[in-house]
Design a protein around this motif. Structure first.
Motif, PDB file in Angstrom:
ATOM      1  N   VAL A  14     -12.077   2.460 136.719  1.00 16.35           N
ATOM      2  CA  VAL A  14     -10.953   2.105 135.853  1.00 16.35           C
ATOM      3  C   VAL A  14      -9.876   1.494 136.743  1.00 16.35           C
ATOM      4  N   TRP A  15      -9.365   0.348 136.342  1.00 14.94           N
ATOM      5  CA  TRP A  15      -8.458  -0.454 137.150  1.00 14.94           C
ATOM      6  C   TRP A  15      -7.190  -0.803 136.375  1.00 14.94           C
ATOM      7  N   HIS A  16      -6.083  -0.891 137.086  1.00 16.24           N
ATOM      8  CA  HIS A  16      -4.886  -1.538 136.543  1.00 16.24           C
ATOM      9  C   HIS A  16      -5.033  -3.016 136.874  1.00 16.24           C
ATOM     10  N   THR A  17      -4.734  -3.882 135.934  1.00 17.65           N
ATOM     11  CA  THR A  17      -4.808  -5.313 136.203  1.00 17.65           C
ATOM     12  C   THR A  17      -3.483  -5.990 135.911  1.00 17.65           C
ATOM     13  N   HIS A  18      -3.107  -6.887 136.788  1.00 17.65           N
ATOM     14  CA  HIS A  18      -1.965  -7.771 136.557  1.00 17.65           C
ATOM     15  C   HIS A  18      -2.536  -9.183 136.501  1.00 17.65           C
ATOM     16  N   ILE A  19      -2.384  -9.819 135.353  1.00 16.56           N
ATOM     17  CA  ILE A  19      -3.000 -11.122 135.093  1.00 16.56           C
ATOM     18  C   ILE A  19      -1.926 -12.200 135.032  1.00 16.56           C
ATOM     19  N   LYS A  20      -2.215 -13.329 135.659  1.00 16.08           N
ATOM     20  CA  LYS A  20      -1.392 -14.523 135.499  1.00 16.08           C
ATOM     21  C   LYS A  20      -2.305 -15.625 134.995  1.00 16.08           C
ATOM     22  N   ARG A  21      -1.970 -16.155 133.826  1.00 15.37           N
ATOM     23  CA  ARG A  21      -2.785 -17.199 133.200  1.00 15.37           C
ATOM     24  C   ARG A  21      -1.962 -18.471 133.068  1.00 15.37           C
ATOM     25  N   ILE A  22      -2.473 -19.566 133.611  1.00 12.01           N
ATOM     26  CA  ILE A  22      -1.832 -20.864 133.466  1.00 12.01           C
ATOM     27  C   ILE A  22      -2.172 -21.369 132.062  1.00 12.01           C
ATOM     28  N   LEU A  23      -1.160 -21.701 131.279  1.00  9.14           N
ATOM     29  CA  LEU A  23      -1.395 -22.050 129.882  1.00  9.14           C
ATOM     30  C   LEU A  23      -2.230 -23.316 129.715  1.00  9.14           C
ATOM     31  N   THR A 149      -5.645 -15.636 137.272  1.00 13.16           N
ATOM     32  CA  THR A 149      -5.750 -14.743 138.424  1.00 13.16           C
ATOM     33  C   THR A 149      -5.476 -13.320 137.952  1.00 13.16           C
ATOM     34  N   ALA A 150      -6.318 -12.393 138.368  1.00 12.11           N
ATOM     35  CA  ALA A 150      -6.120 -10.985 138.072  1.00 12.11           C
ATOM     36  C   ALA A 150      -6.186 -10.195 139.375  1.00 12.11           C
ATOM     37  N   ASN A 151      -5.135  -9.449 139.663  1.00 16.71           N
ATOM     38  CA  ASN A 151      -5.118  -8.554 140.805  1.00 16.71           C
ATOM     39  C   ASN A 151      -5.350  -7.146 140.265  1.00 16.71           C
ATOM     40  N   LEU A 152      -6.406  -6.508 140.766  1.00 16.17           N
ATOM     41  CA  LEU A 152      -6.798  -5.193 140.255  1.00 16.17           C
ATOM     42  C   LEU A 152      -6.615  -4.119 141.309  1.00 16.17           C
ATOM     43  N   THR A 153      -6.069  -2.970 140.882  1.00 21.26           N
ATOM     44  CA  THR A 153      -5.943  -1.797 141.746  1.00 21.26           C
ATOM     45  C   THR A 153      -6.563  -0.612 141.019  1.00 21.26           C
ATOM     46  N   ARG A 154      -7.330   0.157 141.759  1.00 20.05           N
ATOM     47  CA  ARG A 154      -8.098   1.258 141.178  1.00 20.05           C
ATOM     48  C   ARG A 154      -7.191   2.369 140.652  1.00 20.05           C
ATOM     49  N   LEU A 155      -7.490   2.801 139.407  1.00 23.14           N
ATOM     50  CA  LEU A 155      -6.843   3.977 138.837  1.00 23.14           C
ATOM     51  C   LEU A 155      -7.721   5.205 139.018  1.00 23.14           C
ATOM     52  N   LYS A 156      -9.058   5.047 138.792  1.00 19.93           N
ATOM     53  CA  LYS A 156     -10.007   6.131 139.052  1.00 19.93           C
ATOM     54  C   LYS A 156     -11.416   5.570 139.125  1.00 19.93           C
ATOM     55  N   GLN A 157     -12.317   6.364 139.731  1.00 26.66           N
ATOM     56  CA  GLN A 157     -13.719   5.955 139.893  1.00 26.66           C
ATOM     57  C   GLN A 157     -14.420   5.869 138.575  1.00 26.66           C
TER      58      GLN A 157
END
Length: 157
Positions: A14-23, A149-157
């Motif tokens: 399970v990941w937190h994602t921060h997404i940036k989408r060019i329109l 672009t999506a930067n993902l950081t783990r929340l849990k396995q």
């Protein structure tokens, strides 16, 4: 050839994602939208497949995506089939893990009036983070423009 069945094991969890989408990545403007959410990935068929669910919120509301990753052991390649809750069509990319990253390429005709190429890439793969990005080409792969672009950081396995 090496067995790549476990190439996407880093993505399970399970990941937190921060997404940036060019329109509109093909336009000269660089207007974009940012979303934050959760990505949940589980192993299917003893690692020969993975199911990914994405839920994110941004200025235009709630967005969801669903991805099925399938490993072809004879070709040593992965297929990514993706459905976007806002568009309701299925797109597919195919490729493999190489040089520390996964690169999958396919065609998409759900966004523009003509078919474009889509390159999906997972990079900067670490135990608790990684980056996913998509680039588009409307000239047969001669040039690519980053669209997502999506930067993902783990929340849990």
């Amino acid at each position: 050839m090496r067995d790549g069945q476990h190439d996407f094991d880093f993505n399970i969890g399970v990941w937190h994602t921060h997404i940036k989408r060019i329109l509109d990545p093909f336009a000269s403007s660089s207007a974009s939208v940012e979303l934050n959410g959760t990505v949940t990935v589980r192993k299917v068929w003893d690692g020969k497949a993975e199911l990914e669910e994405i839920e994110a919120d941004g200025p235009k509301g709630h967005w969801e995506g669903l991805t099925l990753f399938l490993y072809n052991p004879s070709a040593h390649q992965w297929t990514q089939s993706f459905a976007n809750s806002k568009v309701g069509t299925l797109s597919s990319n195919i490729g493999e893990f190489k040089d520390g990253r996964v690169v999958l390429i396919g065609q998409d005709n759900s966004v523009y009036d003509k078919t474009i190429l889509v390159k999906a890439m997972w990079s900067n793969i670490k135990p608790d983070s990684h980056q996913y990005e998509e680039s588009y080409s409307n000239d047969g792969g001669t040039t690519w423009v980053r669209s997502f672009t999506a930067n993902l950081t783990r929340l849990k396995q």
